[in-house]
Design a protein around this motif. Structure first.
Motif, PDB file in Angstrom:
ATOM      1  N   SER A 103      -9.487   6.866  -3.712  1.00  0.00           N
ATOM      2  CA  SER A 103      -8.697   6.193  -2.571  1.00  0.00           C
ATOM      3  C   SER A 103      -8.551   7.297  -1.305  1.00  0.00           C
ATOM      4  CB  SER A 103      -7.419   5.830  -2.902  1.00  0.00           C
ATOM      5  OG  SER A 103      -7.341   4.832  -4.046  1.00  0.00           O
ATOM      6  N   ASP A 133      -4.821   1.730  -0.549  1.00  0.00           N
ATOM      7  CA  ASP A 133      -3.983   1.184  -1.561  1.00  0.00           C
ATOM      8  C   ASP A 133      -2.765   0.370  -0.836  1.00  0.00           C
ATOM      9  OD1 ASP A 133      -5.372   2.400  -3.620  1.00  0.00           O
ATOM     10  OD2 ASP A 133      -3.965   4.235  -3.836  1.00  0.00           O
ATOM     11  N   THR A 165      -4.454   2.732  -7.943  1.00  0.00           N
ATOM     12  CA  THR A 165      -5.220   1.664  -7.563  1.00  0.00           C
ATOM     13  C   THR A 165      -5.160   0.816  -8.628  1.00  0.00           C
ATOM     14  OG1 THR A 165      -6.490   3.012  -6.193  1.00  0.00           O
ATOM     15  CG2 THR A 165      -7.286   0.893  -6.299  1.00  0.00           C
ATOM     16  N   ASP A 199     -13.541  -0.149  -3.234  1.00  0.00           N
ATOM     17  CA  ASP A 199     -12.796   0.926  -3.702  1.00  0.00           C
ATOM     18  C   ASP A 199     -12.111   0.383  -5.207  1.00  0.00           C
ATOM     19  OD1 ASP A 199     -11.423   3.653  -4.362  1.00  0.00           O
ATOM     20  OD2 ASP A 199      -9.781   2.660  -3.129  1.00  0.00           O
TER      21      ASP A 199
END
Ligand SMILES: Nc1nc2c(ncn2[C@@H]2O[C@H](COP(=O)(O)OP(=O)(O)O)[C@@H](O)[C@H]2O)c(=O)[nH]1
Ligand SMILES: [Mg+2]
Lengths: 425, 313
Positions: free
Chosen positions: A18, A57, A68, A87
């Motif tokens: 992230s 996030d 995440t 992601d």
């Protein structure tokens, strides 16, 4: 070459995925002022720098737990290319989300923490990428700052990764390894002078210049029918068109086609994209086909090139990536969704299961559990016009669905697309 | 040199591509709509008259042409509307021969099922009438114009997003969404929210509106309006109230980037009276669409996530 690259990130939890995505967005100035402000407000980092992982996030539980949970899709662009980035989470229990992100990716960025090197999740994710045939991989050896920018550490990890991906069938030129620090920004967008021993591209340089493989329009033509368009209006009393997305290959007016599973032959009389009549259409186009004969075609049929129509089958071998907490029970009634057709199905045998560490196939495991990859024998109630995943991915893929709960249980790939060379773990 | 000091010339969160990319996005959205037509019994399009929902209607028109759009439209009416938008809504319904369903927040307030909030904002009040309308009409698929680039919680949304019988979104239990094989299975009472514009950015939307010459309510273009500043936004007076003490009314050239409940949708200062000018502004904007114009999303870090979990759009 297209100017849109779809990529996914993967790696184990806390490797910095992230943060890396946040860094890419931040350094490409893709972060708008109010988003950055929100991140700065929420940042708890001790060193006072904004915690860039908060840009991606987005869920409360993600921020609270600092992990995440689900795939976050991000859109950014440079003057050279646009990017759709997925992601994906690192926790083993969220591997299904990695599969989600990877299923549409043209490139995957796998992260490792330079202090830990290649770990089980790295091997698992690389196997998922290989299984889904994500054509290109990047290994980002992250947190290089925490090993004092040490070249030997980087080289050891890079070699181990190359050995593993080679065993998964990746060619030398499809894998790139880059030492980065997502947190400090080294080699993400800007070349770092703290890694003078590295003369390869930065991550962004590579993403901007790597060749993109567009949809394969040299594959045989495949067109799953989504819906039949029959206005029966005063203006269009006799219009009858078959709406769908060209899944593979291309089609031109006048082409001879076969409609599966029944196998009737006819020719393409017209291709409509809204009010425009086209001469041809290719993979990725949503169009409407008009055919010379009225064959009583409905949703679920597949219109295919005449010369290369697959024989519909009711029994076949497939590779499954099992994605559900509930393990596979051979013999249970399930559903298979292939193209636009959902049929009853049964998994009659689990032939083997991939050992993620050694890449060996363990015979007769009896079941597949969450995150397992294995080969199974499937019987379906109605014949399906299947292709092997490694020949035509779009018609070689299917979902396994629980008929009661409706949950997606597994990603299915026809045949044995994953060819591995067992290694010593 | 650290990366953050970079002088590299890079563009903002926007897609620079030619028309190709719009074709890809259009094909994907049409594919999604046709899957819904093929797999569900009673789909509906959420239609506010705003640009994203207008885009849905336009795409549905293209997806099923020359047959009519096979879905009704549902407007969750907060009662705090811009007159232009309601006129526009009715004109679109007429033009495409649509069936309009209206769920009225005002009705709920009048008969006491909902009560007005202290801050006068009605956006959060839309959830109950929306869920009731879905249940009453037995809608099993509900198209929304949400885009993943709008907001961080939306960035996690699937294209087919299952809602429980209570309308709730359960982010940690989302189904994997593989290739372009959408799983629309649901139990009785559950429904699926469908987001055909998931992969579009605000700039894509505007470029497509230009390419397709799609009509929009006039408030999307610059006009002069009496406004007052609140929470860093330009709000306008209406049935929802006006300036409070100390909030000064001034006349400005403004336009709207989103259209929602009048009490909490802000205008941005703008002189963009044409599509080209709007596009130029969008390209240069340093604020997200929602950050610039929606008080409701500023309430807290997780404002959108919380409303989505309760069943909001
Ligand atoms: N020193 C250092 N820390 C990093 C780097 N990248 C990420 N981190 C930290 O590692 C932790 C996990 O990062 P995060 O991005 O949430 O990891 P994810 O679980 O892979 O998404 C956070 O505390 C980050 O600040 C890096 O390159 N160097
Ligand atoms: Mg993460």
């Amino acid at each position: 070459m297209t100017d849109l690259l779809r990529l996914a990130t993967a790696g184990s939890v806390d490797d910095g995925k992230s943060t890396l995505v946040g860094r890419l967005l931040y350094d490409t100035k893709s972060v708008l002022a109010d988003q950055l402000e929100a991140v700065e407000r929420a940042s708890k980092s001790a060193d006072g720098e904004p915690d860039l992982s908060l840009l991606v996030d987005g869920l409360r539980s993600e921020r609270e737990q600092g992990i995440t949970i689900d795939v976050a899709y991000r859109y950014f662009a440079t003057p050279r290319r646009s990017f759709v980035l997925a992601d994906t989470p690192g926790h083993v229990q969220y591997t299904r989300n990695t599969v989600t992100g990877a299923s549409t990716a043209q490139l995957a960025v796998l992260l490792v923490d330079a202090r830990h090197g290649v770990v089980e999740q790295t091997r698992r994710h690389a196997a998922v990428m290989a299984l889904l045939r994500v054509p290109r991989l990047v290994l980002a050896v992250n947190k290089i700052d925490l090993v004092d920018y040490d070249e030997a550490t980087y080289l050891t990890i890079a070699k181990e990764f190359r050995d593993h991906t080679a065993a998964l069938g990746y060619g030398e030129d499809t894998v790139v390894t880059i030492p980065v620090s997502a947190k400090k920004g080294d080699n993400v967008v800007l070349a770092s002078d703290r890694t003078p021993w590295y003369d390869g591209p930065t991550l962004l340089d590579h993403l901007e210049s790597v060749p993109v493989d567009g949809p394969d329009d040299t594959a045989p033509f495949r067109f799953p029918v989504q819906t039949v368009i029959r206005p029966r209006s005063a203006e269009y009393p006799d219009y009858r068109g078959y709406a769908g997305l060209v899944a593979a290959g291309s089609v031109s007016v006048g082409d001879e086609v076969v409609v599966l599973p029944d196998g009737q032959r006819t020719t393409v009389e017209g291709i409509d994209r809204y009010t425009s009549a086209l001469d041809s259409a290719s993979a990725g186009d949503s169009v409407v086909l008009r055919l010379a004969h009225d064959l009583g075609i409905a949703r679920g049929a597949v219109i295919t090139a005449a010369g290369s129509a697959p024989d519909p089958v009711t029994e076949f071998t497939a590779t499954l990536a099992w994605l559900h907490d509930k393990p596979l029970t051979p013999g249970r009634r399930l559903l298979v969704k292939h193209g636009t057709h959902t049929v009853q199905a049964m998994i009659t045998a689990v032939e083997d299961r991939l050992d993620i560490q050694t890449l060996a196939l363990d015979a007769d495991p009896g079941t597949l559990e969450i995150n397992d990859i294995g080969h199974v024998a499937i019987t379906v109630a109605e014949p399906l016009p299947l292709d092997d995943y490694d020949t035509v991915a779009a018609t070689g893929s299917f979902l396994v669905i629980d008929p009661q709960a409706g949950d997606t249980l597994a990603a299915g790939l026809v045949g044995r697309p994953l060819v591995t060379t067992p290694v010593d773990a | 040199m650290t990366a953050t000091e970079s002088g590299v010339e890079l563009r903002s969160a926007a897609s620079p591509a030619g028309t190709d990319q719009l074709d890809v996005l259009e094909s994907e959205a049409i594919h999604v709509m046709r899957e819904v037509a093929g797999e569900f019994d009673r789909p509906v399009i959420l239609f506010s008259g705003g640009k994203d929902s207008m885009l849905l209607v336009h795409l549905a028109h293209k997806a099923f042409w020359p047959a009519p759009i096979p879905f009704p439209v549902l407007h969750v009416d907060t009662g705090h509307n811009f007159d232009e938008v309601i006129e526009f809504r009715d004109a679109v319904v007429e033009r495409y021969g649509l069936t309009l369903e209206v769920a009225s927040v005002q009705d709920y307030i009048d008969d006491g099922r909902l009560s007005e909030r202290a801050d006068g904002t009605r956006n959060p009040l839309q959830t109950t009438p929306l869920l009731d309308a879905i249940a009453d009409h037995r809608h099993d698929a509900v198209f929304g114009g949400g885009r993943r680039d709008e907001e961080r919680a939306r960035a996690k949304e699937r294209i087919f997003s299952l809602r429980t019988a209570f309308g709730a979104w359960e982010p940690s239990r989302q189904r994997p969404e593989l290739w372009n094989l959408y799983n629309g299975r649901h139990k009785p009472g559950e429904h699926v929210r469908v987001f055909p514009l998931s992969n579009w950015t605000e700039l894509d939307v505007w470029r497509y509106i230009q390419r397709e010459e799609i009509d929009l309510p006039t408030i999307y273009y610059a006009h002069t309006r009496d406004v007052f500043a609140r929470d860093g936004m330009w709000l306008t007076s209406g049935p929802w109230g006006g300036p409070r003490d100390g909030e000064e009314v001034i006349t400005k050239s403004v336009r709207y980037r989103t259209v929602g409940d009048g009490s909490c949708t802000g205008a941005v200062e703008s002189t963009a009276t044409t599509l080209d000018e709007v596009l130029a502004e969008v390209r240069e904007s340093r604020l997200t669409e929602r950050g610039a114009t929606r008080a409701d999303d500023r309430l807290s870090e997780a404002a959108m996530e919380d409303r989505k979990k309760e069943g909001y759009f």
